[in-house]
Design a protein around this motif. Sequence first.
Motif, mmCIF file in Angstrom:
data_model
loop_
_atom_site.group_PDB
_atom_site.id
_atom_site.type_symbol
_atom_site.label_atom_id
_atom_site.label_comp_id
_atom_site.label_asym_id
_atom_site.label_seq_id
_atom_site.Cartn_x
_atom_site.Cartn_y
_atom_site.Cartn_z
ATOM 1 N N LYS A 94 0.693 -1.212 0.072
ATOM 2 C CA LYS A 94 -0.272 0.124 0.077
ATOM 3 C C LYS A 94 0.878 1.390 0.074
ATOM 4 N N ASP A 95 2.113 1.356 0.206
ATOM 5 C CA ASP A 95 2.747 2.523 0.316
ATOM 6 C C ASP A 95 3.289 2.870 -1.059
ATOM 7 N N ASP A 96 3.348 1.948 -1.944
ATOM 8 C CA ASP A 96 3.799 1.983 -3.356
ATOM 9 C C ASP A 96 2.585 2.079 -4.156
ATOM 10 N N ALA A 97 1.430 1.287 -3.936
ATOM 11 C CA ALA A 97 0.587 1.168 -4.895
ATOM 12 C C ALA A 97 -0.693 1.935 -4.733
ATOM 13 N N ASP A 98 -1.242 2.400 -6.130
ATOM 14 C CA ASP A 98 -2.687 3.025 -5.814
ATOM 15 C C ASP A 98 -3.695 1.999 -5.551
ATOM 16 N N MET A 99 -3.375 0.621 -6.071
ATOM 17 C CA MET A 99 -4.596 -0.198 -5.896
ATOM 18 C C MET A 99 -3.872 -1.676 -5.867
ATOM 19 N N ALA A 100 -4.529 -2.604 -5.040
ATOM 20 C CA ALA A 100 -3.784 -3.837 -4.947
ATOM 21 C C ALA A 100 -4.822 -4.828 -5.539
ATOM 22 N N ILE A 101 -4.507 -5.791 -6.155
ATOM 23 C CA ILE A 101 -5.613 -6.922 -6.356
ATOM 24 C C ILE A 101 -4.972 -8.204 -5.721
ATOM 25 N N SER A 102 -5.916 -8.863 -4.992
ATOM 26 C CA SER A 102 -5.338 -10.171 -4.322
ATOM 27 C C SER A 102 -5.906 -11.253 -5.165
ATOM 28 N N ILE A 103 -5.046 -12.312 -5.308
ATOM 29 C CA ILE A 103 -5.261 -13.601 -6.207
ATOM 30 C C ILE A 103 -4.574 -14.560 -5.682
ATOM 31 N N ASP A 104 -4.975 -15.707 -5.740
ATOM 32 C CA ASP A 104 -4.515 -16.774 -5.434
ATOM 33 C C ASP A 104 -3.287 -17.554 -6.353
ATOM 34 N N PHE A 117 -11.686 -5.468 -13.174
ATOM 35 C CA PHE A 117 -11.434 -4.882 -11.903
ATOM 36 C C PHE A 117 -10.989 -3.741 -12.150
ATOM 37 N N LEU A 118 -10.047 -3.350 -13.135
ATOM 38 C CA LEU A 118 -9.530 -1.798 -13.548
ATOM 39 C C LEU A 118 -10.558 -1.008 -13.838
ATOM 40 N N ASP A 119 -11.554 -1.511 -14.888
ATOM 41 C CA ASP A 119 -12.572 -0.721 -15.379
ATOM 42 C C ASP A 119 -13.202 -0.144 -14.186
ATOM 43 N N LYS A 120 -13.788 -0.894 -13.370
ATOM 44 C CA LYS A 120 -14.562 -0.575 -12.132
ATOM 45 C C LYS A 120 -13.584 0.667 -11.363
ATOM 46 N N TYR A 121 -12.456 0.328 -11.152
ATOM 47 C CA TYR A 121 -11.488 1.070 -10.332
ATOM 48 C C TYR A 121 -11.361 2.296 -11.006
ATOM 49 N N MET A 170 -8.478 -3.463 -4.100
ATOM 50 C CA MET A 170 -8.776 -2.374 -3.276
ATOM 51 C C MET A 170 -7.844 -1.175 -3.460
ATOM 52 N N SER A 171 -8.481 -0.079 -3.417
ATOM 53 C CA SER A 171 -7.701 1.329 -3.636
ATOM 54 C C SER A 171 -6.864 1.431 -2.507
ATOM 55 N N ARG A 172 -5.687 2.229 -2.754
ATOM 56 C CA ARG A 172 -4.898 2.635 -1.348
ATOM 57 C C ARG A 172 -5.875 3.243 -0.343
ATOM 58 N N ARG A 173 -7.008 4.025 -0.552
ATOM 59 C CA ARG A 173 -7.547 4.344 0.365
ATOM 60 C C ARG A 173 -8.384 3.473 1.150
ATOM 61 N N ALA A 174 -8.704 2.561 0.363
ATOM 62 C CA ALA A 174 -9.499 1.047 1.260
ATOM 63 C C ALA A 174 -8.331 0.661 2.060
ATOM 64 N N LEU A 175 -7.302 0.362 1.383
ATOM 65 C CA LEU A 175 -6.107 -0.261 2.075
ATOM 66 C C LEU A 175 -5.619 0.366 3.557
ATOM 67 N N ASP A 176 -5.800 1.725 3.302
ATOM 68 C CA ASP A 176 -5.398 2.411 4.397
ATOM 69 C C ASP A 176 -6.466 2.387 5.574
ATOM 70 N N ALA A 177 -7.684 2.237 5.002
ATOM 71 C CA ALA A 177 -8.646 1.997 6.114
ATOM 72 C C ALA A 177 -8.590 0.666 6.803
ATOM 73 N N LEU A 178 -8.404 -0.430 6.051
ATOM 74 C CA LEU A 178 -8.029 -1.724 6.480
ATOM 75 C C LEU A 178 -7.054 -1.954 7.333
ATOM 76 N N ALA A 179 -5.901 -1.034 7.261
ATOM 77 C CA ALA A 179 -4.886 -1.075 8.138
ATOM 78 C C ALA A 179 -5.183 -0.739 9.557
ATOM 79 N N GLU A 180 -6.372 0.065 9.572
ATOM 80 C CA GLU A 180 -6.685 0.612 11.037
ATOM 81 C C GLU A 180 -7.367 -0.617 11.794
ATOM 82 N N PHE A 181 -7.835 -1.592 11.014
ATOM 83 C CA PHE A 181 -8.396 -3.040 11.862
ATOM 84 C C PHE A 181 -7.200 -3.472 12.638
ATOM 85 N N LYS A 182 -6.955 -3.495 13.832
ATOM 86 C CA LYS A 182 -5.898 -4.052 14.493
ATOM 87 C C LYS A 182 -5.759 -5.502 14.871
ATOM 88 N N GLU A 183 -7.044 -6.173 14.330
ATOM 89 C CA GLU A 183 -7.189 -7.388 15.187
ATOM 90 C C GLU A 183 -6.450 -8.497 14.486
#
Length: 316
Positions: A94-104, A117-121, A170-183
């Motif tokens: 998230k420090d380098d990316a504007d968006m990240a896609i997770s895939i197995d 995914f990119l179209d929607k982003y 997930m966009s960087r904004r969403a990733l920043d928010a996810l990082a706030e969940f400390k569980e």
Amino acid sequence: MRNNDTLYIVVPCYNEEEALPETSRVLLGRVAELADAGRVSRESRVLFVDDGSTDGTWKYISGLKAVSPYAAGLKLSRNRGHQNALLAGLLSAKDDADMAISIDADLQDDVSAIDRFLDKYYEGCDVVYGVRSDRRSDSAFKRGAARLYYRILQRMGVEIVPEHADCRLMSRRALDALAEFKEVNLFLRGLVPMVGFPSATVEYARRERTAGSSKYSVKKMLGLAWQGITSMSVRPIRLILALGVTLLVLGLAAVVAFSIVTACGNPEWKWTILLAAIAAACGLNLAAVGVVGEYVGKIYLEAKARPRFMVEDYFK
Ligand code: UDP
Ligand code: MG
């Protein structure tokens, strides 16, 4: 239309040396194409996260830098499980990316969906959920169990996107928010909807594994399912409470009824009923203590706030 943002594709890998040659070829090729077309920036990467593999996975990943400028690798110090490995990759990206896609790492999720995914982003979505429209490649048992499980989760009040696992953008904004969940008790597909922001879904058919065998043992799968309920919902405690109160009221009513029966002069077999009632109450007590204990255990772990992963090596 916005364009040319930096994309990180995060790929958790646990003993995936058999799948990686094909997976890395396809994903690195995809990112190269997207960068050539100006859809994503040249700083984009495919970030392979080695979740403490015991085979040649990390050796393979570290060799990729020589093959493609888009390769990146992250090695965890030991096996921490899919959810933690994924989070490690996303938070590092998230420090380098504007968006990240997770895939197995097994390419069961359709790579061609990345374009959508990119179209929607670029249309302004912060979260894009990959939804499996066709799961014929999974066994009937797995499909049925998954459906039943999602229904239970919804009943427990957990917000979840049906037929969505952990393939998402997930966009960087969403990733920043996810990082706030400390569980530490992670259940990402329950947490991401809590992050909010504009979202969309993209459907694709789920395929067979490219190579190798499933790295999700039955134990790990049941663990994740249990995690989904206990780390997202307190409704089981309320159910037990409701059950306890019901039993208490019924028990008191029975005491009154038995007293009347005794007073009327026929005390012969009420004891067996009483004993059964005591046994049932004991069972209920144990179940209640067990469920409460589960949550106490989680509070204990959260209070300790252990790090969720430790990075041993990182190149990009
Ligand atoms: N995985 C991981 N750590 C683990 C188990 C699995 O990083 O402890 C990764 C695995 O390498 C794969 C993804 O999680 O990229 C999903 O695993 P798999 O495909 O084996 O699960 P299935 O599709 O069979 O449910
Ligand atoms: Mg798989």
